[in-house]
Design a protein around this motif. Sequence first.
Motif, PDB file in Angstrom:
ATOM      1  N   PHE A   1       0.820  -1.211   0.000  1.00 24.05           N
ATOM      2  CA  PHE A   1       0.000   0.000   0.000  1.00 24.05           C
ATOM      3  C   PHE A   1       0.855   1.263   0.000  1.00 24.05           C
ATOM      4  CE2 PHE A   1      -3.409  -2.742   2.083  1.00 24.05           C
ATOM      5  CZ  PHE A   1      -4.132  -2.856   0.911  1.00 24.05           C
ATOM      6  N   ILE A   2       1.906   1.291   0.814  1.00 24.53           N
ATOM      7  CA  ILE A   2       2.668   2.537   0.933  1.00 24.53           C
ATOM      8  C   ILE A   2       3.414   2.853  -0.348  1.00 24.53           C
ATOM      9  CG2 ILE A   2       4.870   1.665   1.852  1.00 24.53           C
ATOM     10  CD1 ILE A   2       2.891   4.761   3.015  1.00 24.53           C
ATOM     11  N   VAL A   3       3.918   1.838  -1.048  1.00 23.99           N
ATOM     12  CA  VAL A   3       4.603   2.085  -2.324  1.00 23.99           C
ATOM     13  C   VAL A   3       3.641   2.715  -3.333  1.00 23.99           C
ATOM     14  CG1 VAL A   3       5.609   0.936  -4.340  1.00 23.99           C
ATOM     15  CG2 VAL A   3       6.422   0.377  -2.052  1.00 23.99           C
TER      16      VAL A   3
ATOM     17  N   LEU B   1      -5.153   2.406   5.854  1.00 22.68           N
ATOM     18  CA  LEU B   1      -5.563   2.741   7.213  1.00 22.68           C
ATOM     19  C   LEU B   1      -6.277   1.570   7.888  1.00 22.68           C
ATOM     20  CD1 LEU B   1      -6.770   6.420   6.740  1.00 22.68           C
ATOM     21  CD2 LEU B   1      -4.724   5.644   7.942  1.00 22.68           C
ATOM     22  N   LEU B   2      -7.123   0.863   7.137  1.00 18.49           N
ATOM     23  CA  LEU B   2      -7.786  -0.315   7.700  1.00 18.49           C
ATOM     24  C   LEU B   2      -6.763  -1.385   8.067  1.00 18.49           C
ATOM     25  CD1 LEU B   2     -10.899  -0.626   5.338  1.00 18.49           C
ATOM     26  CD2 LEU B   2     -10.873   0.109   7.734  1.00 18.49           C
ATOM     27  N   ASN B   3      -5.798  -1.599   7.183  1.00 22.07           N
ATOM     28  CA  ASN B   3      -4.746  -2.563   7.472  1.00 22.07           C
ATOM     29  C   ASN B   3      -3.909  -2.112   8.668  1.00 22.07           C
ATOM     30  OD1 ASN B   3      -3.167  -4.999   6.557  1.00 22.07           O
ATOM     31  ND2 ASN B   3      -1.545  -3.466   6.427  1.00 22.07           N
ATOM     32  N   GLY B   4      -3.648  -0.797   8.743  1.00 25.54           N
ATOM     33  CA  GLY B   4      -2.894  -0.268   9.873  1.00 25.54           C
ATOM     34  C   GLY B   4      -3.626  -0.418  11.188  1.00 25.54           C
TER      35      GLY B   4
ATOM     36  N   ALA C   1       8.387   6.005  15.088  1.00 22.15           N
ATOM     37  CA  ALA C   1       8.041   7.221  14.356  1.00 22.15           C
ATOM     38  C   ALA C   1       7.109   6.930  13.190  1.00 22.15           C
ATOM     39  CB  ALA C   1       9.311   7.913  13.863  1.00 22.15           C
ATOM     40  N   ILE C   2       7.357   5.833  12.472  1.00 24.85           N
ATOM     41  CA  ILE C   2       6.525   5.479  11.319  1.00 24.85           C
ATOM     42  C   ILE C   2       5.108   5.121  11.752  1.00 24.85           C
ATOM     43  CG2 ILE C   2       6.133   3.583   9.680  1.00 24.85           C
ATOM     44  CD1 ILE C   2       7.877   5.626   8.473  1.00 24.85           C
ATOM     45  N   VAL C   3       4.996   4.268  12.768  1.00 19.85           N
ATOM     46  CA  VAL C   3       3.692   3.732  13.175  1.00 19.85           C
ATOM     47  C   VAL C   3       2.876   4.746  13.959  1.00 19.85           C
ATOM     48  CG1 VAL C   3       2.518   1.942  14.536  1.00 19.85           C
ATOM     49  CG2 VAL C   3       4.520   1.354  13.143  1.00 19.85           C
TER      50      VAL C   3
ATOM     51  N   LEU D   1      -0.102  11.341  11.189  1.00 13.92           N
ATOM     52  CA  LEU D   1      -0.001  12.637  10.519  1.00 13.92           C
ATOM     53  C   LEU D   1      -0.473  12.548   9.072  1.00 13.92           C
ATOM     54  CD1 LEU D   1       3.372  14.207  11.742  1.00 13.92           C
ATOM     55  CD2 LEU D   1       1.062  15.083  12.116  1.00 13.92           C
ATOM     56  N   ALA D   2      -0.077  11.465   8.390  1.00 10.86           N
ATOM     57  CA  ALA D   2      -0.525  11.278   7.008  1.00 10.86           C
ATOM     58  C   ALA D   2      -2.043  11.159   6.954  1.00 10.86           C
ATOM     59  CB  ALA D   2       0.125  10.029   6.415  1.00 10.86           C
ATOM     60  N   ALA D   3      -2.624  10.492   7.932  1.00 13.66           N
ATOM     61  CA  ALA D   3      -4.073  10.286   7.945  1.00 13.66           C
ATOM     62  C   ALA D   3      -4.825  11.587   8.199  1.00 13.66           C
ATOM     63  CB  ALA D   3      -4.440   9.244   9.000  1.00 13.66           C
TER      64      ALA D   3
END
Length: 313
Positions: free
Chosen positions: A83-85, A136-139, A197-199, A205-207
């Motif tokens: 997803f992120i790629v 986001l659902l996967n996260g 930091a990523i999680v 912040l991206a959301a």
Amino acid sequence: MPLLTTPGSPPNAETKTRTSLIKPVLIAVAAMAVVVLVAKAVRGLDAVQDFLLMYPGHSALPANAPIGLPAWLGWQHFLNAFFIVLIIRTGWQVRTTARPKAYWTRKNTGLFKTRNKPGKISLELWFHLSLDVLWLLNGLVFVVLLFVTGGWMRIVPTSWDIFPNALSTALQYASLNWPAENGWVNYNALQVLAYFAIVFIAAPLAAVTGVRMSPAWPKGNTLLDNAYPIDLARKIHFPVMLFFTAFVVMHVTLVLSTGAIRNLNHMFATRDDAGWLGFWIFLLSVAVMVGAWLLARPVFLRPLAMLTGKVTK
């Protein structure tokens, strides 16, 4: 084949691009060389040697922290990478595409029916937002499982010595005398801070910035608009994308250069051995991501978009 230029004629676009790239690359290489030389010199100091002995680069985990990586983390890792790629790719397309080839308008029927008429957005933005929702659902699943299984203790700092250990790890990397890795048991301090930091920082912040910039944001609400200006969201959203990009590049580089076979087994096969299963799963996942990257074009996206809306030129 590039066209030849006669003496005195202006260089073509390809030549200008190559020339503009040479200087930053040379500066980056020179900067990295300076960092390595300084790190090696500093590491030879007695006080620094004592510091490295006191802080080897790993913070101790809580006694009840799980050992090893569960199976769910393997498929979660692939889905997050997938997803992120694509999110980075489509986000860049949204930012740089001046004239989209197609537009999507949501069907205003069924569960998501709204009072106002749906707006028209580019097909690139539709795909970007769709990927965002899936990511986001996967996260959310990832974070729930992380806390249910206790895996959070592996990526959330639980001691203040994480910071001197992170400095120690950075110095060891910079001096090219890299720390011993055993991600199956415990990540080094820099990894812990990066994953945290990523999680727990970059992803939220991206959301929240993405929602502000999306069509889902309530229109005409002056109070909300003033409390959270869209310009602020834009100023945060793009640097967050750059942070994700830098993380992916650095993450892949270190995975492949610090014991690729064992690391890939940890990440994709969730096993701690020197077999080749993780490598083959990794190759398959890369093939899937490359295929999705190549297929993310209007001609292939149009049928998918038409399932939930109307596609027009």
